[in-house]
Motif scaffolding. Structure first.
Motif, PDB file in Angstrom:
ATOM      1  N   THR A  24       0.882  -1.235   0.066  1.00  0.00           N
ATOM      2  CA  THR A  24       0.115   0.041   0.018  1.00  0.00           C
ATOM      3  C   THR A  24       0.915   1.247  -0.041  1.00  0.00           C
ATOM      4  OG1 THR A  24      -1.843  -1.204   1.286  1.00  0.00           O
ATOM      5  CG2 THR A  24      -1.906   1.422   1.290  1.00  0.00           C
ATOM      6  N   THR A  27       1.054   4.041  -3.133  1.00  0.00           N
ATOM      7  CA  THR A  27       0.831   5.412  -2.641  1.00  0.00           C
ATOM      8  C   THR A  27       1.848   6.509  -3.113  1.00  0.00           C
ATOM      9  OG1 THR A  27      -0.333   4.831  -0.337  1.00  0.00           O
ATOM     10  CG2 THR A  27       0.332   7.185  -0.925  1.00  0.00           C
ATOM     11  N   TRP A  85      -5.204   8.659   3.301  1.00  0.00           N
ATOM     12  CA  TRP A  85      -5.587   7.363   2.884  1.00  0.00           C
ATOM     13  C   TRP A  85      -4.651   6.310   3.427  1.00  0.00           C
ATOM     14  CZ3 TRP A  85     -10.463   7.506   2.408  1.00  0.00           C
ATOM     15  CH2 TRP A  85     -11.284   8.255   1.706  1.00  0.00           C
ATOM     16  N   ALA A  91      -5.487   3.334   5.595  1.00  0.00           N
ATOM     17  CA  ALA A  91      -5.282   2.178   5.056  1.00  0.00           C
ATOM     18  C   ALA A  91      -4.629   1.088   6.036  1.00  0.00           C
ATOM     19  CB  ALA A  91      -4.547   2.044   3.664  1.00  0.00           C
ATOM     20  N   LYS A 129      -8.632  -2.793   2.587  1.00  0.00           N
ATOM     21  CA  LYS A 129      -8.433  -2.165   1.448  1.00  0.00           C
ATOM     22  C   LYS A 129      -9.850  -1.726   0.582  1.00  0.00           C
ATOM     23  CE  LYS A 129      -3.745  -3.714   0.602  1.00  0.00           C
ATOM     24  NZ  LYS A 129      -2.866  -4.741  -0.071  1.00  0.00           N
ATOM     25  N   THR A 130     -10.641  -2.743   0.645  1.00  0.00           N
ATOM     26  CA  THR A 130     -12.042  -2.672   0.061  1.00  0.00           C
ATOM     27  C   THR A 130     -12.982  -1.670   0.807  1.00  0.00           C
ATOM     28  OG1 THR A 130     -12.858  -4.382   1.404  1.00  0.00           O
ATOM     29  CG2 THR A 130     -11.833  -4.999  -0.959  1.00  0.00           C
ATOM     30  N   LEU A 188     -11.659   1.156   2.419  1.00  0.00           N
ATOM     31  CA  LEU A 188     -10.972   2.266   1.789  1.00  0.00           C
ATOM     32  C   LEU A 188     -11.337   2.667   0.405  1.00  0.00           C
ATOM     33  CD1 LEU A 188      -7.544   3.522   2.835  1.00  0.00           C
ATOM     34  CD2 LEU A 188      -8.442   4.015   0.616  1.00  0.00           C
ATOM     35  N   PHE A 189     -11.496   1.663  -0.395  1.00  0.00           N
ATOM     36  CA  PHE A 189     -11.918   1.898  -1.581  1.00  0.00           C
ATOM     37  C   PHE A 189     -13.403   2.427  -1.757  1.00  0.00           C
ATOM     38  CE2 PHE A 189     -14.237   0.706  -5.450  1.00  0.00           C
ATOM     39  CZ  PHE A 189     -13.292   0.796  -6.690  1.00  0.00           C
ATOM     40  N   ALA A 231      -8.146   7.339  -3.419  1.00  0.00           N
ATOM     41  CA  ALA A 231      -8.492   5.915  -2.991  1.00  0.00           C
ATOM     42  C   ALA A 231      -8.903   5.081  -3.801  1.00  0.00           C
ATOM     43  CB  ALA A 231      -9.582   6.256  -1.647  1.00  0.00           C
ATOM     44  N   MET A 261      -5.988   1.710  -4.612  1.00  0.00           N
ATOM     45  CA  MET A 261      -6.396   0.641  -3.869  1.00  0.00           C
ATOM     46  C   MET A 261      -6.029  -0.509  -4.861  1.00  0.00           C
ATOM     47  SD  MET A 261      -6.387   0.600  -0.670  1.00  0.00           S
ATOM     48  CE  MET A 261      -5.119   1.806  -0.810  1.00  0.00           C
ATOM     49  N   SER A 268      -2.865  -2.159  -5.420  1.00  0.00           N
ATOM     50  CA  SER A 268      -2.394  -2.564  -3.984  1.00  0.00           C
ATOM     51  C   SER A 268      -2.677  -3.966  -3.886  1.00  0.00           C
ATOM     52  CB  SER A 268      -2.426  -1.571  -2.629  1.00  0.00           C
ATOM     53  OG  SER A 268      -2.035  -2.136  -1.585  1.00  0.00           O
TER      54      SER A 268
END
Length: 477
Positions: free
Chosen positions: A162, A166, A300, A304, A309-310, A312-313, A352, A356, A359
């Motif tokens: 991640t 980023t 973000w 994270a 991750k999902t 945050l997406f 985001a 994501m 990642s």
């Protein structure tokens, strides 16, 4: 009488090397994303929707076909390049030598794309730009597929991936700055076709140079290079990759999110020019958007490390979707700063959505190794990159095709029907794709805990293999 020979103690292999890129090295590595994203966004923001229509004077339908033809070529070259880099066994590495091979052709083809050709027949102009476009995307493939496939090798952990992505996303956003600068740069060279030609040459040189530094700072792990080469035939391996359930779920999430990104990228310049009647505000709004994206990335990244991750997406997609809803109601007489505020909020959500999926890809590749015993970063990234390009080409072709059917023509007065259609498409087409992406994210099962279990089992398997290999060597001696 001699007793039985005592076996030498078997030392268990140590975990994979902990070498990581420093922050400065990550920033230099991210310059590769700067060049690729700058080129892709210049094609989406300026080349297809503005240069081909207003400067090269192609009909919108023909302009939309140019990237679609390029993606037809990518359908073969992207997965093939992944296969080639997976099987490369040069002493300089599997991935990194391609940075040196592809850099100069990439810059040259980008420059040629903006050359004003002297053909009076529209189809000849279309053929030239479609051909050079295909050359450019092939050069990008030679660079981007090994570049992306190298990431899971350099960043091994869930959070480190991640972090690296980023940095990549920040580099990509700087690339969007470069893409947005194409029109102002062309104007600084006198404007018109000649101005775009000089702008293309300058940017082509700028895009080729960073790859020599990316080669310098990147690295490959020897233990990964020494893994057995897959003997699975190319198309069968491609089918196996596409049969991976969690990869298909990630592909759906990625496809819909990229279509949202590329559709709004194409329509935004038309939205500013023909709906808001403020073409000059497009570049200003994009600068604010990109500053918001870069500013949001550290936030973000902090989030994270504390969530999945999902999730945050989904947070980013919802934030961006709220702005898409408001875009439909924006009127030409609204305050400039109100619109710029909307651009900033959309940029925070976009950050985001953009970072994501890349990642998450490394985690899927780890799961594939657990399932099959093979590391196939190249093929996975080849398919992923092709989907990224295909999504943009299909979305752009569809919206420009609709505008062509409605009678949109460059350098002609725009009817109210076309203006309202641009407003409608700019607001709700990306919104529909974002909704589909969020639904897809809800079906993706690889969490932080699940990935930790995958990595632990992979390490146990590698340790057992290393122990057997050591024991076999001792027995033979």
């Amino acid at each position: 009488m001699l007793g039985p020979r005592r076996a030498k103690p078997v030392s268990r292999p140590s975990p994979p090397a902990s070498r990581v890129l420093s922050p400065v090295q990550r920033a230099i590595y991210a310059s590769g994303d700067f060049t690729i994203n700058a080129a892709l966004n210049a094609l989406a923001f300026v080349f297809t929707a503005y240069f081909l229509i207003h400067v090269a004077e192609l009909r919108p339908a023909l302009a939309g076909l140019v990237p679609l033809i390029g993606r037809a070529v990518d359908a073969f070259t992207d997965p093939l390049m992944g296969r080639i880099s997976d099987r490369t066994r040069w002493q300089w590495g599997r991935r990194r030598p391609y940075f040196l091979i592809g850099a100069v052709p990439f810059g040259l083809c980008f420059a040629l794309l903006w050359v004003p050709v002297p053909f009076t027949h529209e189809l000849l102009r279309f053929a030239y730009y479609a051909f050079v476009y295909c050359l450019l995307t092939t050069a990008m493939t030679v660079l981007s597929i090994p570049y992306l496939a190298l990431q899971p090798e350099m960043a091994l952990s869930y959070d480190d991936r991640t972090s690296l992505n980023t940095y990549r996303s920040a580099g990509a956003m700087l690339g969007v700055f470069a893409a947005v600068s194409v029109r102002p740069l062309a104007e600084s060279f006198g404007g018109g076709p000649t101005g775009f030609q000089f702008a293309g040459f300058v940017l082509g040189c700028l895009f080729a140079l960073p790859w020599f530094f990316v080669y310098r700072v990147s690295f490959e792990r020897p233990e990964w290079r020494e893994q057995e080469v897959s003997t699975t035939p190319f198309f069968r391996g491609l089918v196996e990759v596409l049969a991976h359930p969690n990869f298909r779920r990630l592909l759906a999430l990625f496809l819909f999110s990229r279509m949202a990104i590329d559709v709004i990228s194409t329509l935004l310049i038309l939205y500013f020019t023909h709906w808001l009647l403020r073409s000059e505000d497009f570049e200003r709004g994009m600068v604010i958007f990109l500053v918001a994206v870069v500013s949001a990335l550290p936030v973000w990244l902090w989030v994270a490390r504390r969530t999945e991750k999902t999730q945050l997406f989904a947070y980013g997609a919802v934030l961006w979707s709220a702005v898409q809803c408001v875009l439909f109601f924006v009127q030409p007489d609204w305050s400039r700063w109100t619109l710029f505020l909307l651009m900033a909020v959309a940029g925070a959500g976009y950050a985001a959505v953009d970072v994501m999926p890349w990642s998450m890809l490394g985690d899927v590749i780890d799961e594939d190794e657990l399932r099959t015993g093979q590391r196939r970063e190249g093929v996975y990234n080849g398919v992923f990159t092709f989907v990224r390009k295909l999504a943009g080409a299909v979305g752009v072709s569809l919206v420009l095709g609709v505008l062509d059917l409605l009678g949109f023509q460059a350098n002609e007065p725009t009817s109210d029907t076309v203006r309202n259609s641009i407003r409608l498409l700019a607001a709700f087409a990306p919104l529909a794709f974002l909704a589909a992406a969020v639904i897809s994210a809800g079906r993706y099962p690889i969490t932080r805990a699940a990935h930790a279990q995958i990595v632990a089992e992979l390490w146990r398997r590698r340790a057992r293999s290393a122990t057997r290999a050591t024991s076999s060597t001792q027995s033979n001696s």
